[in-house]
Design a protein around this motif. Sequence first.
Motif, PDB file in Angstrom:
ATOM      1  N   ARG A 196       0.840  -1.166   0.000  1.00 53.69           N
ATOM      2  CA  ARG A 196       0.000   0.000   0.000  1.00 53.69           C
ATOM      3  C   ARG A 196       0.894   1.240   0.000  1.00 53.69           C
ATOM      4  NH1 ARG A 196      -3.646   0.892   5.170  1.00 53.69           N
ATOM      5  NH2 ARG A 196      -3.503   3.054   4.456  1.00 53.69           N
ATOM      6  N   GLN A 197       0.410   2.258  -0.663  1.00 53.51           N
ATOM      7  CA  GLN A 197       1.165   3.511  -0.740  1.00 53.51           C
ATOM      8  C   GLN A 197       0.255   4.655  -0.324  1.00 53.51           C
ATOM      9  OE1 GLN A 197       2.431   4.877  -4.669  1.00 53.51           O
ATOM     10  NE2 GLN A 197       4.299   5.720  -3.788  1.00 53.51           N
ATOM     11  N   ASP A 198       0.592   5.268   0.779  1.00 50.03           N
ATOM     12  CA  ASP A 198      -0.153   6.421   1.264  1.00 50.03           C
ATOM     13  C   ASP A 198       0.454   7.697   0.677  1.00 50.03           C
ATOM     14  OD1 ASP A 198      -0.393   4.679   4.373  1.00 50.03           O
ATOM     15  OD2 ASP A 198      -1.862   4.793   2.758  1.00 50.03           O
ATOM     16  N   PRO A 199      -0.301   8.782   0.593  1.00 53.12           N
ATOM     17  CA  PRO A 199       0.181  10.000  -0.069  1.00 53.12           C
ATOM     18  C   PRO A 199       1.535  10.475   0.446  1.00 53.12           C
ATOM     19  CG  PRO A 199      -2.146  10.203   0.428  1.00 53.12           C
ATOM     20  CD  PRO A 199      -1.689   8.931   1.091  1.00 53.12           C
ATOM     21  N   GLY A 200       2.458  10.737  -0.479  1.00 47.09           N
ATOM     22  CA  GLY A 200       3.775  11.244  -0.122  1.00 47.09           C
ATOM     23  C   GLY A 200       4.663  10.245   0.587  1.00 47.09           C
ATOM     24  N   MET A 201       4.291   8.989   0.552  1.00 48.32           N
ATOM     25  CA  MET A 201       5.061   7.978   1.275  1.00 48.32           C
ATOM     26  C   MET A 201       5.555   6.897   0.323  1.00 48.32           C
ATOM     27  SD  MET A 201       4.868   9.084   4.372  1.00 48.32           S
ATOM     28  CE  MET A 201       5.308   7.701   5.426  1.00 48.32           C
ATOM     29  N   GLY A 202       6.492   6.129   0.827  1.00 51.25           N
ATOM     30  CA  GLY A 202       6.927   4.964   0.078  1.00 51.25           C
ATOM     31  C   GLY A 202       5.946   3.819   0.232  1.00 51.25           C
ATOM     32  N   LEU A 203       6.291   2.701  -0.314  1.00 54.66           N
ATOM     33  CA  LEU A 203       5.415   1.532  -0.282  1.00 54.66           C
ATOM     34  C   LEU A 203       5.660   0.696   0.971  1.00 54.66           C
ATOM     35  CD1 LEU A 203       5.914   2.280  -3.412  1.00 54.66           C
ATOM     36  CD2 LEU A 203       4.928   0.047  -3.831  1.00 54.66           C
ATOM     37  N   LYS A 204       4.587   0.188   1.532  1.00 50.49           N
ATOM     38  CA  LYS A 204       4.694  -0.690   2.692  1.00 50.49           C
ATOM     39  C   LYS A 204       4.096  -2.050   2.346  1.00 50.49           C
ATOM     40  CE  LYS A 204       4.925   2.801   6.298  1.00 50.49           C
ATOM     41  NZ  LYS A 204       6.377   2.542   6.499  1.00 50.49           N
ATOM     42  N   LEU A 205       4.817  -3.094   2.707  1.00 48.64           N
ATOM     43  CA  LEU A 205       4.428  -4.447   2.339  1.00 48.64           C
ATOM     44  C   LEU A 205       3.301  -4.954   3.233  1.00 48.64           C
ATOM     45  CD1 LEU A 205       5.180  -6.897   0.533  1.00 48.64           C
ATOM     46  CD2 LEU A 205       6.701  -7.626   2.381  1.00 48.64           C
ATOM     47  N   ILE A 206       2.243  -5.462   2.599  1.00 56.47           N
ATOM     48  CA  ILE A 206       1.095  -5.986   3.334  1.00 56.47           C
ATOM     49  C   ILE A 206       1.237  -7.495   3.504  1.00 56.47           C
ATOM     50  CG2 ILE A 206      -1.416  -6.177   3.401  1.00 56.47           C
ATOM     51  CD1 ILE A 206      -1.530  -3.807   1.448  1.00 56.47           C
ATOM     52  N   TYR A 207       1.320  -8.201   2.391  1.00 54.14           N
ATOM     53  CA  TYR A 207       1.493  -9.648   2.352  1.00 54.14           C
ATOM     54  C   TYR A 207       2.370 -10.000   1.166  1.00 54.14           C
ATOM     55  CZ  TYR A 207      -1.963 -11.350   5.791  1.00 54.14           C
ATOM     56  OH  TYR A 207      -2.640 -11.671   6.946  1.00 54.14           O
ATOM     57  N   TYR A 208       2.950 -11.180   1.232  1.00 49.27           N
ATOM     58  CA  TYR A 208       3.683 -11.681   0.096  1.00 49.27           C
ATOM     59  C   TYR A 208       3.522 -13.198  -0.006  1.00 49.27           C
ATOM     60  CZ  TYR A 208       7.383 -12.942   3.447  1.00 49.27           C
ATOM     61  OH  TYR A 208       8.087 -13.472   4.499  1.00 49.27           O
ATOM     62  N   SER A 209       3.925 -13.712  -1.154  1.00 50.67           N
ATOM     63  CA  SER A 209       3.792 -15.151  -1.403  1.00 50.67           C
ATOM     64  C   SER A 209       4.998 -15.616  -2.200  1.00 50.67           C
ATOM     65  CB  SER A 209       2.510 -15.431  -2.183  1.00 50.67           C
ATOM     66  OG  SER A 209       2.488 -16.765  -2.645  1.00 50.67           O
ATOM     67  N   VAL A 210       5.568 -16.729  -1.791  1.00 48.19           N
ATOM     68  CA  VAL A 210       6.742 -17.253  -2.489  1.00 48.19           C
ATOM     69  C   VAL A 210       6.383 -18.368  -3.447  1.00 48.19           C
ATOM     70  CG1 VAL A 210       8.234 -16.585  -0.582  1.00 48.19           C
ATOM     71  CG2 VAL A 210       7.342 -18.911  -0.681  1.00 48.19           C
ATOM     72  N   GLY A 211       5.105 -18.667  -3.530  1.00 47.14           N
ATOM     73  CA  GLY A 211       4.654 -19.683  -4.462  1.00 47.14           C
ATOM     74  C   GLY A 211       3.223 -20.060  -4.159  1.00 47.14           C
ATOM     75  N   ALA A 212       2.620 -20.798  -5.073  1.00 48.95           N
ATOM     76  CA  ALA A 212       1.227 -21.205  -4.883  1.00 48.95           C
ATOM     77  C   ALA A 212       1.073 -21.958  -3.568  1.00 48.95           C
ATOM     78  CB  ALA A 212       0.777 -22.074  -6.055  1.00 48.95           C
ATOM     79  N   GLY A 213       0.067 -21.565  -2.809  1.00 53.67           N
ATOM     80  CA  GLY A 213      -0.231 -22.206  -1.540  1.00 53.67           C
ATOM     81  C   GLY A 213       0.533 -21.669  -0.355  1.00 53.67           C
TER      82      GLY A 213
END
Lengths: 116, 113
Positions: free
Chosen positions: A36-53
Amino acid sequence: NAGVTQTPKFRILKIGQSMTLQCTQDMNHNYMYWYRQDPGMGLKLIYYSVGAGITDKGEVPNGYNVSRSTTEDFPLRLELAAPSQTSVYFCASSYSGGLGGNQPQHFGDGTRLSIL
Amino acid sequence: GESVGLHLPTLSVQEGDNSIINCAYSNSASDYFIWYKQGSGKGPQFIIDIRSNMDKRQGQRVTVLLNKTVKHLSLQIAATQPGDSAVYFCAEWDGGSQGNLIFGKGTKLSVKP
């Protein structure tokens, strides 16, 4: 190749509503991410996935859920929308993420979400 | 905690001049750095990356310099063009095994014709 495709591009939600942000990539990347990127800010990681499942929490996971049933798709779910979730959401993918194989992340054009 | 930051939030240059965008990082164990360009209403676009075993890498009109001694990263754009106007982010790999990037807040580059 289309790269990373996000839908919808814009959405307005009422407080308490739910929705799913869609993300798909056609590069056969194993790793996918939601930021997510809020105004005037960098990106912040919410979730990630390294592969299916396989999914894991990032820096700001509260209020969100994800699933990864296929290599191509990585939807982000908001169950009870709150004004604090008003932001621009970016999905990204990369071929790999670990040491020795770091590859740049490729981003979609984002979903602009407003919670009123 | 560890963070990536930028020295200048805005930078205005004349068309044809060279641009230098700076970035400071605080995690001395960081191994991989990326510069992204983000146009208005667009997602970040990869520009160039560099690994910690290098101190310089060149691309087309862009050069990234890495100074590990002072934990400083810079992006140089040669002969800046109006199309270079955008927000530029540096990102730092946090050293984990999953490729999580830590992004700075960005520098807005404006190119005057």
